[in-house]
Each structure stands twice: as C-alpha cells, then as structure tokens.
Write a protein that holds these residues in place. Structure first.
Motif, PDB file in Angstrom:
ATOM      1  N   GLU A 160       0.835  -1.207   0.000  1.00  0.00           N
ATOM      2  CA  GLU A 160       0.000   0.000   0.000  1.00  0.00           C
ATOM      3  C   GLU A 160       0.872   1.260   0.000  1.00  0.00           C
ATOM      4  N   SER A 161       1.845   1.259  -0.898  1.00  0.00           N
ATOM      5  CA  SER A 161       2.767   2.380  -0.996  1.00  0.00           C
ATOM      6  C   SER A 161       3.045   2.691  -2.459  1.00  0.00           C
ATOM      7  N   VAL A 162       3.563   3.885  -2.696  1.00  0.00           N
ATOM      8  CA  VAL A 162       3.915   4.321  -4.043  1.00  0.00           C
ATOM      9  C   VAL A 162       5.421   4.196  -4.220  1.00  0.00           C
ATOM     10  N   GLU A 163       5.824   3.611  -5.321  1.00  0.00           N
ATOM     11  CA  GLU A 163       7.238   3.464  -5.638  1.00  0.00           C
ATOM     12  C   GLU A 163       7.592   4.379  -6.806  1.00  0.00           C
ATOM     13  N   VAL A 164       8.679   5.114  -6.662  1.00  0.00           N
ATOM     14  CA  VAL A 164       9.200   5.927  -7.755  1.00  0.00           C
ATOM     15  C   VAL A 164      10.191   5.063  -8.525  1.00  0.00           C
ATOM     16  N   LEU A 165       9.940   4.851  -9.797  1.00  0.00           N
ATOM     17  CA  LEU A 165      10.784   3.976 -10.609  1.00  0.00           C
ATOM     18  C   LEU A 165      11.996   4.754 -11.096  1.00  0.00           C
ATOM     19  N   ASP A 166      12.930   4.980 -10.171  1.00  0.00           N
ATOM     20  CA  ASP A 166      14.081   5.827 -10.473  1.00  0.00           C
ATOM     21  C   ASP A 166      15.412   5.076 -10.471  1.00  0.00           C
ATOM     22  N   THR A 167      15.376   3.746 -10.333  1.00  0.00           N
ATOM     23  CA  THR A 167      16.603   2.959 -10.396  1.00  0.00           C
ATOM     24  C   THR A 167      16.379   1.740 -11.278  1.00  0.00           C
ATOM     25  N   LYS A 168      17.450   1.163 -11.750  1.00  0.00           N
ATOM     26  CA  LYS A 168      17.359  -0.024 -12.610  1.00  0.00           C
ATOM     27  C   LYS A 168      16.750  -1.186 -11.845  1.00  0.00           C
ATOM     28  N   ASP A 169      17.130  -1.345 -10.579  1.00  0.00           N
ATOM     29  CA  ASP A 169      16.615  -2.469  -9.790  1.00  0.00           C
ATOM     30  C   ASP A 169      15.095  -2.379  -9.614  1.00  0.00           C
ATOM     31  N   LYS A 170      14.585  -1.184  -9.309  1.00  0.00           N
ATOM     32  CA  LYS A 170      13.139  -1.020  -9.128  1.00  0.00           C
ATOM     33  C   LYS A 170      12.388  -1.304 -10.424  1.00  0.00           C
ATOM     34  N   THR A 171      12.924  -0.773 -11.517  1.00  0.00           N
ATOM     35  CA  THR A 171      12.265  -0.965 -12.807  1.00  0.00           C
ATOM     36  C   THR A 171      12.296  -2.431 -13.215  1.00  0.00           C
ATOM     37  N   LEU A 172      13.426  -3.107 -12.987  1.00  0.00           N
ATOM     38  CA  LEU A 172      13.550  -4.518 -13.329  1.00  0.00           C
ATOM     39  C   LEU A 172      12.596  -5.364 -12.492  1.00  0.00           C
ATOM     40  N   ARG A 173      12.497  -5.057 -11.199  1.00  0.00           N
ATOM     41  CA  ARG A 173      11.587  -5.804 -10.331  1.00  0.00           C
ATOM     42  C   ARG A 173      10.138  -5.632 -10.794  1.00  0.00           C
ATOM     43  N   TYR A 174       9.796  -4.413 -11.202  1.00  0.00           N
ATOM     44  CA  TYR A 174       8.453  -4.148 -11.701  1.00  0.00           C
ATOM     45  C   TYR A 174       8.195  -4.940 -12.980  1.00  0.00           C
ATOM     46  N   ALA A 175       9.182  -4.968 -13.878  1.00  0.00           N
ATOM     47  CA  ALA A 175       9.046  -5.714 -15.129  1.00  0.00           C
ATOM     48  C   ALA A 175       8.881  -7.206 -14.862  1.00  0.00           C
ATOM     49  N   GLN A 176       9.597  -7.719 -13.867  1.00  0.00           N
ATOM     50  CA  GLN A 176       9.483  -9.142 -13.525  1.00  0.00           C
ATOM     51  C   GLN A 176       8.101  -9.464 -12.983  1.00  0.00           C
ATOM     52  N   ASN A 177       7.532  -8.539 -12.207  1.00  0.00           N
ATOM     53  CA  ASN A 177       6.175  -8.739 -11.707  1.00  0.00           C
ATOM     54  C   ASN A 177       5.169  -8.800 -12.850  1.00  0.00           C
ATOM     55  N   ILE A 178       5.352  -7.894 -13.827  1.00  0.00           N
ATOM     56  CA  ILE A 178       4.464  -7.885 -14.987  1.00  0.00           C
ATOM     57  C   ILE A 178       4.621  -9.179 -15.777  1.00  0.00           C
ATOM     58  N   LYS A 179       5.850  -9.644 -15.921  1.00  0.00           N
ATOM     59  CA  LYS A 179       6.110 -10.894 -16.640  1.00  0.00           C
ATOM     60  C   LYS A 179       5.401 -12.063 -15.975  1.00  0.00           C
ATOM     61  N   GLY A 180       5.458 -12.093 -14.636  1.00  0.00           N
ATOM     62  CA  GLY A 180       4.784 -13.163 -13.910  1.00  0.00           C
ATOM     63  C   GLY A 180       3.279 -13.134 -14.113  1.00  0.00           C
ATOM     64  N   GLU A 181       2.707 -11.934 -14.109  1.00  0.00           N
ATOM     65  CA  GLU A 181       1.269 -11.798 -14.316  1.00  0.00           C
ATOM     66  C   GLU A 181       0.885 -12.234 -15.732  1.00  0.00           C
ATOM     67  N   LEU A 182       1.726 -11.892 -16.718  1.00  0.00           N
ATOM     68  CA  LEU A 182       1.449 -12.291 -18.096  1.00  0.00           C
ATOM     69  C   LEU A 182       1.490 -13.805 -18.258  1.00  0.00           C
ATOM     70  N   MET A 183       2.424 -14.447 -17.587  1.00  0.00           N
ATOM     71  CA  MET A 183       2.520 -15.906 -17.667  1.00  0.00           C
ATOM     72  C   MET A 183       1.279 -16.563 -17.065  1.00  0.00           C
ATOM     73  N   ARG A 184       0.794 -16.021 -15.957  1.00  0.00           N
ATOM     74  CA  ARG A 184      -0.426 -16.555 -15.355  1.00  0.00           C
ATOM     75  C   ARG A 184      -1.634 -16.325 -16.269  1.00  0.00           C
ATOM     76  N   LEU A 185      -1.645 -15.171 -16.944  1.00  0.00           N
ATOM     77  CA  LEU A 185      -2.732 -14.874 -17.868  1.00  0.00           C
ATOM     78  C   LEU A 185      -2.727 -15.841 -19.040  1.00  0.00           C
TER      79      LEU A 185
END
Length: 492
Positions: free
Chosen positions: A460-485
């Motif tokens: 329940e927090s807002v993340e600022v996507l200002d580093t490579k690690d944060k952006t990569l983690r976000y992309a991995q989450n999206i990838k996981g959701e796409l695989m489940r879809l």
C-alpha cells in the motif's frame, strides 16, 4: 435549488483551485509585509507551473544551500507562526542563514492570529535536519518533521512533495483549506448554534483519526436521520431511469451489506470495509475541504476522503458543500465497481509530484468525470458523476436536450471552463470506464513529470521507478502476471 447545485462552489475550492504559484520565488515572499498578505500559496523556486516545459532545475545558486548534488534527504517540516508584520520575512532570513535548500512552501490559515506552514527542503544528512529544526523551534511554534527520505533523482528535488505510503495522509488532517464547522453567512445552518456545534463535534472526531484505526462511528440523531431519509427517497426514485448500470448494480449490495436505508445513515467504517473487499478502495474521514493536490494524491492509494456531517434539516434538498449524502449516495457506489475504481486511481497516480498547472488540469478532468460525468450505455446516456447522482435537479437536467454533450477527451476536458453557480452547459460522455482509464493514462504520459510511479498494492505504498533495480523488479512482476494470464487462457 437542486440538491448539489450550490455545492459546486465548495467542491470547486476543494478540487479545482490550486494554490497560487509565485514565479518570483523567494524574492516575492520576502517582499510580503506579513503572513496575512499571502493566505494560501505554493512556492517552488526551481520549477514553476507557468513554465511547465522546464525540465532542468535552476542553478543551485538560485536557492540558499548551494550544491544540489550533495543533497540526500528530501524533508518536509510543519510549523506555525503568528500573523504579524514581518513574521514570514524573519523566518526566511533565518533559513537563509542556515543555508537551507528551500524548494517549496505551502501555507494554511489556522486559528485567528496564526498561520501554519509546510516547508520542503533538501538536507545533506540527519544531522543537518536536527540542526535546522532545533534552531527554528526558537522562533516558530509546534514544529514537527512530517517526512524525510532519499531524494533519489535530481528531478525529484524539483517536484512537490507527495505521500509515499498511506500513513503519510495523516498529515492532510492539518492541511484542510476550510473546516467543516466554518459556515458562510448564507449557509442554512449559519444561525443555528446547535447545528454548528454538531458540525464542530464531527470535525473534531475526524481530526483525531490516524491511519490504521477503525473509522469513527457517528451516532446520528433522529433529526439527521430524517434529513437523510428525505434525500434517500428522492434520489433513489430517479436512479432506475437516470443512473448508470454500475451504480444501479452496487446500490442494492450496499443496502444489504452496509445498512443503506431511508431510516439509517450508514457508517463509513462498514462502507469502507465493503469497498476494500470489492476493489481495494477505502474511505477516510476528513475535517473539511482539502487542496486539489492532497485530494487527488489520496486517489493514487485508492483512498477517498469522506465527510461525515450532514446538511441542515431546514433545507434537506439543498447543500452548499459536500456532505455525507453526497459521499455515500453519489461517490461510494461507483468506487465499488472495478473499472471505475481503476480509472479514478489513474487520475491520482498522475497527480503525484505534478506541477500546479497539471494539478489544475487533472482536477478539471476529475470535475467532468467523477463529479459530473455521463456515459453511453447501449442507446441511452446515463449519469455516473457523484455531483449528478446526489442532485435530483441536475440529474434530470443533464439527460434532457438542454445541455450540450460531447465525447470524453481528457485533453479537451482538462482546459474546459465551467460555471459553478448553475447547471453545466456542457457534459462529457464516456464510452466506458475502461476506455476512460486508458485515455487518462495516455494523457498523463504527456505531462512534464520527469519520473514514473507505480502503486504497490501489497505494501500500500507508491514506488518511484528511479533505479534499474526497481524498474527490473516491476518488469518481472508484470512478466509473472502475463505468464499466469497465458496459462489461464490456455486452460479455457
């Protein structure tokens, strides 16, 4: 007078009018003779709403403190000063002597003779924050550190402060622009001391609320319940022919789960739990009218600030400001709809760290959608805006042949002028809440905000996507959701 016609003036103050930006920066502030001369303002010496295309911060020498590259902590403090000639000038002089890297000031009028200020600055470390606060306590009152954290991108130093977690909204309680017990002379309850004391009581209850607590329950009087009942019966009689299908679907669920009824005013704690289970949205009590920025920022966290007091019994079908009827009958049903809930959050996410100019545009989009929006469903046009669904007069008018109706376009809605003391001459008609969400998301991508944000529903927090690690983690989450879809599609 329609149920919500006159309430637009109050809503307009809450949602649309941003705090005034002084482009002259600190120089203009020093010239001010006293705090009372600038009752509400927002100052950003490095980034101004009037120059939205400016992406780079001004030279460090333009702001006391010098080298911005050495700053690590973005800090917000709150303090009060007396309303006297030269009070603000004295504060700014002391800040300059302390080499404070001032990025923004906001003011709020408090009790008579006092003004409250929120000050953003960049600090090298915790030691400098302590030094500044200890010194300022000698010439200010009630000084508190509201928040502090890593400044990250240099571009973040130029953006207005915004909450990163739900508990940060506790600070909003002290930042209302107008309190619920402050009634204008033309308010139906202005000369009723019993009603005014009741409003003050409910306002005080909202002030004590903190994140994580159970929402306060109000023991409504028989007179208040009777007022609610008149409004409830009048509006629900129109919903079957005038309200959108999503509103019609949710209202019976609220009656079953949250005790919506003509003889009972629902408690926002019960309603908030229902919303949380439906779409992840929650309610939060508010003392009065919030600024545009604070109100919209809360939407990013799926939080809607709700009043708990009710209009005066002498005129049950009229209110000069939002009340519990407007919130629970107009707003709440749609926040329990997944598509509308997603759309509203998009507006909130777009507002985080936005310039004052963009806040005004987003608030205007909010006005023409969440408050006064229409949608096409089949061959008919129906109302979904809370200002319409809580106003029997305008609810009938908006679907007549009198006003102009145009397809929703956020670029046009953002700059559309509108009256605040009469029915709208123009309404925007949406095709669907899903499409509106995508339109607002595309619009937000054109805003001059040099960073991206996402809402983490788990924390329940807002993340600022200002580093490579944060952006990569976000992309991995999206990838996981796409695989489940993909897996779900294959199985079906």
């Amino acid at each position: 007078m329609s149920l919500c016609r006159a309430s637009r003036l109050a809503l307009n103050a809450s949602l649309r009018a941003p705090l005034r930006t002084l482009v002259a920066g600190q120089t203009a502030l020093r010239a001010a003779p006293c705090a009372a001369a600038i009752p509400r303002f927002a100052v950003s010496p490095r980034f101004h709403a009037s120059t939205a295309t400016q992406e780079k911060p001004a030279a460090a020498a333009a702001v006391p403190g010098g080298d911005a590259t050495k700053l690590k902590l973005r800090t917000t403090i709150r303090f009060k000063i007396g309303d006297k000639v030269g009070a603000l000038t004295d504060v700014l002089r002391e800040l300059r002597q302390l080499n404070v890297d001032l990025t923004r000031i906001e003011s709020r009028p408090r009790e008579a003779g006092t003004y409250q200020f929120y000050l953003d600055f960049g600090a090298r470390d915790e030691a400098q924050i302590d030094e500044i606060c200890n010194h300022m306590r000698s010439f200010t009152e009630d000084l508190q550190v509201v928040s502090t954290g890593d400044m990250g991108l240099v571009s973040m130093q130029t953006a207005p402060w915004f909450p990163r977690k739900k508990s940060d909204m506790d600070t909003f309680a002290e930042k209302v622009m107008e309190y619920g017990d402050e009634l204008d002379a033309d308010h139906p309850g202005f000369t009723d001391p019993v009603y005014r004391e009741r409003r003050a009581e409910i306002t005080r209850i909202a002030k004590t609320y903190k994140y994580g607590q159970e929402l306060p329950r109000i023991q409504y009087t028989a007179q208040e319940t009777a007022t609610w009942g008149i409004v409830y019966k009048k509006l629900t009689a129109l919903y079957k022919t005038h309200a959108c299908r999503e509103h019609q679907y949710v209202l019976p669920l609220l009656e079953h789960n949250c005790a919506y009824a003509p003889d009972n005013i629902p408690q926002i704690e019960d309603v908030s739990r229902f919303m949380k289970e439906s779409t992840g949205w929650t309610l939060r009590p508010v003392m009065g009218l919030l600024s545009s920025r604070d109100f919209l920022n809360a939407l990013a966290f799926r939080v809607f600030h709700s009043t708990q007091y009710i209009r005066h019994h002498s005129q049950p079908l009229y209110t000069p400001e939002p009340d519990v009827c407007h919130e629970l009958l107009g707003h709440v049903p749609l926040y329990a709809d997944p598509d509308f809930a997603d759309f509203s959050q998009e507006i909130g996410l777009a507002s985080l760290g936005a310039s004052d100019e963009d806040i005004e545009k987003l608030a205007t989009i909010y006005w023409f959608t969440v408050e006064f929006g229409l949608c096409r469903q089949g061959d008919e046009v129906r109302a979904y805006g809370a200002g319409l669904l809580s106003s029997f007069g305008e609810l009938e008018y908006c679907l007549s042949d009198k006003p102009q109706k145009v397809p929703f376009d956020p670029k046009l809605a953002a700059t559309q002028k509108y009256p605040i003391t009469e029915y709208q001459p123009l309404y925007f008609v949406a095709h669907s809440f899903k499409e509106m969400k995508e339109q607002v998301r595309d619009y937000a991508a054109t805003m001059q905000r040099p960073f991206a944000v996402r809402y983490n529903a788990l924390t329940e927090s807002v993340e600022v996507l200002d580093t490579k690690d944060k952006t990569l983690r976000y992309a991995q989450n999206i990838k996981g959701e796409l695989m489940r879809l993909i897996s779900a599609i294959e199985k079906n």
